[in-house]
Design a protein around this motif. Structure first.
Motif, PDB file in Angstrom:
ATOM      1  N   ARG B  12       0.832  -1.208   0.000  1.00 24.17           N
ATOM      2  CA  ARG B  12       0.000   0.000   0.000  1.00 24.17           C
ATOM      3  C   ARG B  12       0.865   1.255   0.000  1.00 24.17           C
ATOM      4  O   ARG B  12       0.539   2.243  -0.645  1.00 24.17           O
ATOM      5  CB  ARG B  12      -0.925  -0.017   1.214  1.00 24.17           C
ATOM      6  CG  ARG B  12      -2.058  -1.004   1.077  1.00 24.17           C
ATOM      7  CD  ARG B  12      -3.236  -0.620   1.939  1.00 24.17           C
ATOM      8  NE  ARG B  12      -2.932  -0.739   3.347  1.00 24.17           N
ATOM      9  CZ  ARG B  12      -3.048  -1.877   4.036  1.00 24.17           C
ATOM     10  NH1 ARG B  12      -3.476  -2.960   3.437  1.00 24.17           N
ATOM     11  NH2 ARG B  12      -2.759  -1.919   5.308  1.00 24.17           N
ATOM     12  N   LYS B  16       0.829   4.209  -2.858  1.00 26.16           N
ATOM     13  CA  LYS B  16       0.624   5.631  -2.585  1.00 26.16           C
ATOM     14  C   LYS B  16       1.783   6.441  -3.143  1.00 26.16           C
ATOM     15  O   LYS B  16       1.588   7.516  -3.702  1.00 26.16           O
ATOM     16  CB  LYS B  16       0.480   5.856  -1.087  1.00 26.16           C
ATOM     17  CG  LYS B  16      -0.923   5.584  -0.598  1.00 26.16           C
ATOM     18  CD  LYS B  16      -1.069   6.043   0.840  1.00 26.16           C
ATOM     19  CE  LYS B  16      -1.585   4.880   1.666  1.00 26.16           C
ATOM     20  NZ  LYS B  16      -1.485   5.074   3.095  1.00 26.16           N
ATOM     21  N   ILE B  20      -0.211   8.653  -5.584  1.00 26.35           N
ATOM     22  CA  ILE B  20      -0.654   9.849  -4.863  1.00 26.35           C
ATOM     23  C   ILE B  20       0.478  10.868  -4.718  1.00 26.35           C
ATOM     24  O   ILE B  20       0.279  12.070  -4.944  1.00 26.35           O
ATOM     25  CB  ILE B  20      -1.201   9.459  -3.476  1.00 26.35           C
ATOM     26  CG1 ILE B  20      -2.349   8.460  -3.638  1.00 26.35           C
ATOM     27  CG2 ILE B  20      -1.665  10.678  -2.713  1.00 26.35           C
ATOM     28  CD1 ILE B  20      -3.530   8.988  -4.409  1.00 26.35           C
ATOM     29  N   TRP B 135     -10.155   7.168  -6.838  1.00 24.21           N
ATOM     30  CA  TRP B 135      -9.228   7.145  -5.695  1.00 24.21           C
ATOM     31  C   TRP B 135      -8.567   8.508  -5.541  1.00 24.21           C
ATOM     32  O   TRP B 135      -8.420   9.035  -4.434  1.00 24.21           O
ATOM     33  CB  TRP B 135      -8.179   6.041  -5.921  1.00 24.21           C
ATOM     34  CG  TRP B 135      -7.222   5.873  -4.774  1.00 24.21           C
ATOM     35  CD1 TRP B 135      -7.454   6.129  -3.458  1.00 24.21           C
ATOM     36  CD2 TRP B 135      -5.878   5.396  -4.865  1.00 24.21           C
ATOM     37  NE1 TRP B 135      -6.345   5.834  -2.717  1.00 24.21           N
ATOM     38  CE2 TRP B 135      -5.356   5.388  -3.553  1.00 24.21           C
ATOM     39  CE3 TRP B 135      -5.071   4.971  -5.921  1.00 24.21           C
ATOM     40  CZ2 TRP B 135      -4.067   4.968  -3.275  1.00 24.21           C
ATOM     41  CZ3 TRP B 135      -3.788   4.548  -5.637  1.00 24.21           C
ATOM     42  CH2 TRP B 135      -3.294   4.551  -4.331  1.00 24.21           C
ATOM     43  N   TYR B 139     -12.017   9.932  -3.200  1.00 24.18           N
ATOM     44  CA  TYR B 139     -11.501   9.470  -1.915  1.00 24.18           C
ATOM     45  C   TYR B 139     -10.612  10.531  -1.266  1.00 24.18           C
ATOM     46  O   TYR B 139     -10.735  10.827  -0.083  1.00 24.18           O
ATOM     47  CB  TYR B 139     -10.733   8.163  -2.106  1.00 24.18           C
ATOM     48  CG  TYR B 139     -10.093   7.676  -0.834  1.00 24.18           C
ATOM     49  CD1 TYR B 139     -10.847   7.036   0.135  1.00 24.18           C
ATOM     50  CD2 TYR B 139      -8.741   7.885  -0.590  1.00 24.18           C
ATOM     51  CE1 TYR B 139     -10.279   6.604   1.315  1.00 24.18           C
ATOM     52  CE2 TYR B 139      -8.160   7.456   0.591  1.00 24.18           C
ATOM     53  CZ  TYR B 139      -8.930   6.820   1.537  1.00 24.18           C
ATOM     54  OH  TYR B 139      -8.367   6.405   2.704  1.00 24.18           O
ATOM     55  N   GLN B 140      -9.721  11.125  -2.065  1.00 22.10           N
ATOM     56  CA  GLN B 140      -8.803  12.108  -1.493  1.00 22.10           C
ATOM     57  C   GLN B 140      -9.560  13.356  -1.029  1.00 22.10           C
ATOM     58  O   GLN B 140      -9.208  13.948  -0.002  1.00 22.10           O
ATOM     59  CB  GLN B 140      -7.725  12.491  -2.515  1.00 22.10           C
ATOM     60  CG  GLN B 140      -6.827  11.335  -2.930  1.00 22.10           C
ATOM     61  CD  GLN B 140      -5.954  10.845  -1.791  1.00 22.10           C
ATOM     62  OE1 GLN B 140      -5.613  11.593  -0.891  1.00 22.10           O
ATOM     63  NE2 GLN B 140      -5.614   9.574  -1.821  1.00 22.10           N
ATOM     64  N   LEU B 143     -11.122  12.521   2.181  1.00 23.19           N
ATOM     65  CA  LEU B 143     -10.095  12.437   3.212  1.00 23.19           C
ATOM     66  C   LEU B 143      -9.752  13.832   3.751  1.00 23.19           C
ATOM     67  O   LEU B 143      -9.645  14.051   4.965  1.00 23.19           O
ATOM     68  CB  LEU B 143      -8.851  11.782   2.609  1.00 23.19           C
ATOM     69  CG  LEU B 143      -7.904  11.064   3.549  1.00 23.19           C
ATOM     70  CD1 LEU B 143      -8.651   9.964   4.290  1.00 23.19           C
ATOM     71  CD2 LEU B 143      -6.744  10.475   2.754  1.00 23.19           C
ATOM     72  N   TRP B 310     -14.685   4.486   0.266  1.00 21.86           N
ATOM     73  CA  TRP B 310     -13.687   3.584   0.824  1.00 21.86           C
ATOM     74  C   TRP B 310     -13.178   2.576  -0.194  1.00 21.86           C
ATOM     75  O   TRP B 310     -11.980   2.296  -0.284  1.00 21.86           O
ATOM     76  CB  TRP B 310     -14.285   2.865   2.037  1.00 21.86           C
ATOM     77  CG  TRP B 310     -13.252   2.275   2.928  1.00 21.86           C
ATOM     78  CD1 TRP B 310     -12.977   0.952   3.091  1.00 21.86           C
ATOM     79  CD2 TRP B 310     -12.337   2.982   3.763  1.00 21.86           C
ATOM     80  NE1 TRP B 310     -11.960   0.788   3.970  1.00 21.86           N
ATOM     81  CE2 TRP B 310     -11.543   2.027   4.409  1.00 21.86           C
ATOM     82  CE3 TRP B 310     -12.109   4.328   4.023  1.00 21.86           C
ATOM     83  CZ2 TRP B 310     -10.541   2.364   5.295  1.00 21.86           C
ATOM     84  CZ3 TRP B 310     -11.106   4.664   4.909  1.00 21.86           C
ATOM     85  CH2 TRP B 310     -10.340   3.697   5.534  1.00 21.86           C
ATOM     86  N   ASP B 312     -12.941   2.850  -3.319  1.00 17.11           N
ATOM     87  CA  ASP B 312     -12.139   3.441  -4.402  1.00 17.11           C
ATOM     88  C   ASP B 312     -10.653   3.247  -4.111  1.00 17.11           C
ATOM     89  O   ASP B 312      -9.846   3.015  -5.012  1.00 17.11           O
ATOM     90  CB  ASP B 312     -12.412   4.939  -4.529  1.00 17.11           C
ATOM     91  CG  ASP B 312     -13.846   5.212  -4.922  1.00 17.11           C
ATOM     92  OD1 ASP B 312     -14.446   4.314  -5.547  1.00 17.11           O
ATOM     93  OD2 ASP B 312     -14.355   6.287  -4.597  1.00 17.11           O
ATOM     94  N   ARG B 313     -10.345   3.352  -2.823  1.00 15.50           N
ATOM     95  CA  ARG B 313      -8.959   3.203  -2.415  1.00 15.50           C
ATOM     96  C   ARG B 313      -8.516   1.756  -2.637  1.00 15.50           C
ATOM     97  O   ARG B 313      -7.445   1.503  -3.205  1.00 15.50           O
ATOM     98  CB  ARG B 313      -8.872   3.604  -0.945  1.00 15.50           C
ATOM     99  CG  ARG B 313      -7.618   3.248  -0.229  1.00 15.50           C
ATOM    100  CD  ARG B 313      -7.756   3.807   1.194  1.00 15.50           C
ATOM    101  NE  ARG B 313      -6.710   3.360   2.076  1.00 15.50           N
ATOM    102  CZ  ARG B 313      -6.773   2.247   2.804  1.00 15.50           C
ATOM    103  NH1 ARG B 313      -7.831   1.463   2.700  1.00 15.50           N
ATOM    104  NH2 ARG B 313      -5.784   1.928   3.602  1.00 15.50           N
ATOM    105  N   GLY B 316      -7.919   1.113  -6.165  1.00 14.37           N
ATOM    106  CA  GLY B 316      -6.657   1.708  -6.591  1.00 14.37           C
ATOM    107  C   GLY B 316      -5.475   0.820  -6.226  1.00 14.37           C
ATOM    108  O   GLY B 316      -4.598   0.569  -7.051  1.00 14.37           O
TER     109      GLY B 316
END
Lengths: 529, 555
Positions: B12, B16, B20, B135, B139-140, B143, B310, B312-313, B316
């Motif tokens: 994970r 990221k 990300i 994602w 999602y971001q 967040l 949730w 979506d993450r 990703g």
């Protein structure tokens, strides 16, 4: 638009009762949400006023506060039920849509049916079916429930708080929301899908044609072409996103606008002395709560273009076959008679004829014409043109093994009993005739599983399984397209003998490159190019 | 279910860092805008609360309503503008990420394909990569909002009434506790639904591709009914799972609904004077009560958004795993740039000494070869011995693991490969017809020459004549409309059009009947008589005999 409506009819008709229950609960959820905020707002304003007036003791707090708790719990419960019921209804609709498509595509002609083999065509069909999946859950049900909620809220507000407030809420939301969503519905989502398909196609072409591209020094050019396709696909996606974001922003302004209108209408009511402060304020809270009826529609309308395109591509068009009326053979007629320029053939029961000719001479075409899957001229089956036969009786009398036959995922038994349950002994007899019984036994018998498209069998084995499947039908006329392709000479001979023995009374017409001199054949017919 | 363990955490983290981190700056800006949009609401709520409390105080109703309404609408406009700007930044970040990953994927696979297959790569590049978008966007955004907005609203609630703040505080943190549970359940539910659709779709594809057989067997009705029955069984199983999954997501709704209801009832009782504590020693005003009611639902909103986003993450992470697997897949790149180059100078010659082709993960030896202008050679040997790899290495499509191949008197390497390929033609075993007119396909170098002589030489003129659209026909994915032998003859014509001094042909007569194979062999010989050298990989005795010379690659 019409294909979309007929798709909608199909989906809603799949489970009308489940859909109706789901829609009713959706409506209940929306109404309880509006009532919860409206009642809470009124309760606070009314208690505040009572407190100011010093008559707090006399205020009946229990009924409103019980109402608030009831609505909060009831709404949650209704939401749970709504989710379950609408998903249940949607799953029913998903299956109905797929079954309807199977029936619809089954009516295509031989070329149309062969096109379904291509992965591009299949991918497109499945993508279109997926797009239509959202038609009910994301579009039809929420629109219906939302519209009904607005009308009921209008009536309730008019009765409770006064018509100016009700009208302010209705006019604050409905016309603008309809306009924004209508515009969003014209977002080029189908164009985005088409661009995505073009890129998909391009990637496949580039990878499969890689050797030729490198040899001709055009790989870099092909990569540049793919980059262009990617840019176009992303530009189309960006256009959809722009439309979606603009609609989202516009919709998010509606709640404050409706609340502001309700506030003004409430003020007007108080000025006229037509309502108290607490009652006049209800409209504001309800206007805010109604956001729930409209905002979730954004996603469905954003996909409307895509759904309309999918419905158009999946709509039946003119595939419907002219349903002939004949169910019985004409008395005394041969099983098959072909009479056309340069080619004549007469096939009686018990005869077997080898149809020869170079690749491309039209052997497959003529077999598909006989089978009624291509327009035929000068062909008669038991005295009648193929198109004059009713589908069912024709398939009962005639079986055909196509050149590229396909198996389904499942067991050997599943494949053999595609057209109906067959006794075990008959299954083995057919496998024996197709010289495949030993192979099937070695693989674990009739319940051995095959992968998708019959994966796990060699080309020749798959072909023989398809032959066994045709033999089980006990047809009076058997058409075989390259039954021995991919088989060694000995197996090929056994397969031809087996087919003859299994159907001693049937007329057999087999198109083949090799083995046309096998003693099974009483005659040979040559098809010139 | 989220896997535990260090490996999963590391995966994970890598995901990221890859997806990300490169857009972290845009995401921070977008998150700030999105939080600002959420922060407008308390001001709007205050305007409504003010107007109603002015009414209660007996002020002229319109005088209070007008400014409040104007403020409300202006706030709405500001909120929409901020949200819109945040959305644009989010989309841009997602678009850039997708563009980058797609370009890397396509560029690499087109040049040096892995074993994944074209269909899997195309699906990954076109259908799956866009799954990164939610994602990066939804999602971001959730967040960012969940980190700021509940705290802001909580502070406002506490400043007016600590029991209301406490109610939110208790209901709020309980939600993240449930959210792990609910998020996972929602994930399981959505995956279950996707699985359901996936298996229904693969069943649909399976039946559609066998539909010709099904129709010919008169089994349409039975197959449709069976499909419906299986879909029904799938539905029942799915609903059993959803009943539980939805129950747990209902908990989230329950908390937010009860939170709002408790706030409303508590505020009502306080205003009536039946509860005398909580507002820091002074009475709670009507306006403050309305304000508290209006901000309570917004306290829960970001939490619900995060729960909804949730999966979506998870999607990703799963996608990045696929990308990483492809990064690590073995692959072999061609020699040279694979771009157009002037043909190598000098007389034609081809010589292989002690060479071996480097396939991903292994090497297969090439036979000793020495060929001059107009020469003929058959590479024979059992299937799997490496005949195709040998041909590919001679064309510079595969690198060499050992030895040396000399072309036109030069070593075949990155420098000479493009020029060498400009002098040869290659005929792969399987024809692939892209969705382009036959005319373009026949002329890969785009020279614009008349294809008629090439078609005549390859004995393919009648094939084109028979196609309804002739040279304009698009043969599509599986070469529908032409038989296997016809496709081969068209490939010979394509090789003729490509010109050059040498044709490398991979199994040109495989799966053909003798009559058709003879026509293809004749076409190849006609090409050879024109002075072109010929190397074929084959195990067809007729073709080996026609070639005259042969060399065997042992298994």
């Amino acid at each position: 638009m019409r294909p979309l409506l007929s798709a909608l009819r199909l989906l809603l008709g799949a489970a009308p009762w489940a859909m109706a229950r789901g829609a009713a609960l959706s409506l209940l959820v929306l109404l309880m949400g509006a009532a919860l905020l409206g009642l809470s707002g009124w309760f606070i304003a009314a208690t505040g006023l009572a407190g100011l007036a010093g008559i707090g003791i006399a205020f009946d707090v229990f009924r409103p506060s019980a109402g608030v708790r009831f609505l909060a719990l009831g709404r949650t419960a209704a939401r749970y039920g709504e989710r379950l019921l609408t998903h249940d209804a949607t799953l029913r609709a998903l299956s109905a849509l797929r079954v309807a498509l199977l029936r619809r595509f089954a009516a295509l002609d031989a070329r149309g049916l062969a096109r379904l083999r291509g992965e591009g065509a299949l991918t497109r069909i499945v993508a279109d079916v997926d797009a239509l999946d959202g038609l009910v859950l994301r579009l039809a049900l929420p629109v219906l429930a939302g519209l009904a909620a607005h009308l009921l809220v209008f009536a309730a507000l008019g009765w409770l708080a006064g018509w100016p407030v009700a009208l302010a809420v209705l006019l604050g939301w409905l016309p603008a929301a309809a306009l924004i969503l209508w515009r969003l519905g014209r977002a080029p989502s189908d164009e985005a899908e088409a661009r995505g398909q073009a890129l998909w196609r391009g990637v496949i072409d580039a990878i499969r044609d890689r050797d030729a591209l490198i040899l001709s020094g055009r790989l870099a050019a092909a990569e540049a072409g793919l980059a262009d396709l990617d840019r176009a696909a992303r530009a189309a996606a960006a256009a959809v996103d722009r439309a979606d974001r603009a609609a989202g922003a516009a919709l998010s302004v509606l709640a404050p606008v409706a609340a502001a209108l309700a506030l003004l209408a409430g003020a007007a009511l108080i000025e006229r002395g037509a309502a108290g402060v607490a009652v006049a304020g209800i409209g504001v809270f309800v206007a805010l709560a109604l956001a729930e009826t409209v905002l979730p529609l954004r996603r469905g309308f954003g996909e409307l273009g895509r759904m309309a395109g999918a419905a158009r591509r999946l709509s039946p068009g003119d595939v419907a076959r002219a349903a002939g009326g004949a169910a019985e053979p004409a008395p005394g007629a041969p099983a098959l008679e072909i009479r056309r320029g340069g080619f004549a053939l007469r096939l009686m029961p018990g005869e077997a004829v080898a149809l020869t000719g170079a690749s491309g001479a039209g052997k497959t075409t003529i077999l598909m014409e006989i089978a009624g899957l291509l327009p035929a001229e000068g062909v008669a089956l038991w005295g009648r043109a193929p198109a004059d036969w009713t589908e069912g009786p024709l398939r009962d009398r005639l079986a055909a093994l196509p050149q590229r036959s396909a198996l389904i995922a499942g067991t050997v038994r599943d494949n053999l009993s595609l057209s109906g349950p067959v006794p075990e002994a008959a299954l083995w007899a057919a496998l024996e005739a197709a010289a495949l019984a030993g192979t099937v036994r070695a693989r674990g018998g009739l319940d051995a599983r095959l992968g998708e498209g019959g994966a796990g069998l060699s080309g020749g084995e798959a072909k023989r399984l398809a032959l066994a499947r045709a033999l089980i039908r006990k047809p009076s006329l058997l058409l075989l397209d390259e039954p021995t392709e991919g088989l060694d000479a000995a197996t090929a001979a056994r397969v031809l003998e087996g087919a003859r023995r299994a159907l001693p009374e049937a007329a057999i017409l087999a198109a083949l490159h090799r083995g046309a001199d096998h003693p099974v054949f009483t005659r040979r017919a040559h098809l010139g190019a | 279910m989220e896997e535990a363990g260090e490996a999963a955490r590391a995966r994970r983290r890598r995901a990221k860092a890859r997806i990300i981190a490169p857009v972290a700056r845009e995401l921070r800006a977008a998150g700030a805008l999105s939080v600002a949009a959420g922060a407008v609401w308390p001001a709007q709520a205050a305007a409504i609360a003010w107007a109603i409390s002015e009414w209660a105080a007996g002020a002229p109703p319109m005088q209070a309503a007008l400014p409040a309404a104007a403020f409300l609408v202006l706030g709405g406009l500001l909120r929409a503008a901020l949200g819109h700007a945040a959305g644009r930044l989010h989309f841009r970040a997602a678009d850039r990420t997708i563009a980058r990953e797609r370009a890397a994927l396509i560029g690499r696979e087109a040049r040096a394909p892995s074993a994944a297959g074209s269909a899997a790569i195309a699906a990954l590049a076109v259908q799956k990569l866009p799954l990164l978008q939610p994602w990066i966007t939804r999602y971001q955004a959730a967040l960012a909002r969940v980190a700021a907005l509940p705290l802001l609203l909580l502070a406002l609630a506490f400043s007016l009434s600590w029991p209301v703040g406490l109610t939110l505080l208790v209901a709020g943190p309980l939600i993240p506790v449930f959210m792990a549970l609910v998020g996972m359940a929602a994930e399981a539910a959505s995956r279950r639904r996707l699985d359901e659709i996936g298996s229904m779709n693969s069943m649909l594809m399976d039946r559609l591709s066998a539909l010709l057989d099904i129709r010919l067997l008169g089994a349409t009705e039975r197959v449709s009914a069976e499909f419906a029955a299986r879909a029904e069984a799938l539905r029942e199983r799915t609903m059993a799972v959803l009943r539980i999954a939805f129950l747990s997501s209902t908990v989230l709704e329950l908390f937010s609904a009860l939170g709002v209801a408790l706030v409303a009832v508590f505020v009502g009782f306080t205003l009536l004077g039946e509860i005398g504590f909580g507002s820091w020693g002074r009475p709670l005003t009507l306006g403050e009560g309305v304000f508290l009611l209006l901000i309570a639902p917004e306290f829960f909103q970001p939490l619900r958004e995060l729960a909804a986003a949730w999966h979506d993450r998870a999607a990703g992470f799963a996608l990045v795993e696929e990308l990483e697997a492809l990064d690590a897949a073995p692959r072999a790149a061609p020699l040279g740039r694979a771009a157009e180059a002037p043909p190598l100078p000098g007389p034609f010659s081809l010589k292989a000494t002690g060479a071996a082709a480097a396939l991903p993960g292994r090497a297969t030896p090439l036979p000793e070869i020495a060929l001059g202008p107009g020469g003929r050679l058959a590479l024979t040997g059992p299937s799997g011995a490496g005949k195709s790899a040998a041909l590919a290495a001679l064309a510079g499509l595969l690198p060499l693991a050992a030895g040396r191949v000399e072309v036109c008197g030069r070593r075949l390497d990155d420098e000479s490969a493009d020029g060498w390929r400009a002098r040869i033609a290659f005929m792969p075993q399987r024809a692939h017809f892209p969705d382009r007119p036959l005319r373009d396909w026949l002329d890969p170098k785009g020279g614009g020459a008349d294809p008629a002589p090439a078609l005549a030489l390859a004995d393919a003129a009648e094939i084109v004549a028979r196609l309804p659209e002739g040279l304009g026909a698009r043969l599509g994915e599986t070469g529908g409309g032409v038989s296997g032998g016809e496709a081969r003859r068209l490939m010979v014509a394509r090789a003729v059009m490509a010109g050059g001094d040498l044709l490398l042909a991979d199994e040109p007569t495989a799966d053909l009947d003798p009559e058709t194979a003879a026509r293809v062999i004749a076409a190849l010989m006609a090409l050879n008589r024109e002075g072109r050298a010929l190397i074929v990989a084959t195990h067809d005795p007729a073709l080996i005999a026609a070639m005259g010379a042969s060399v065997e690659i042992p298994a």
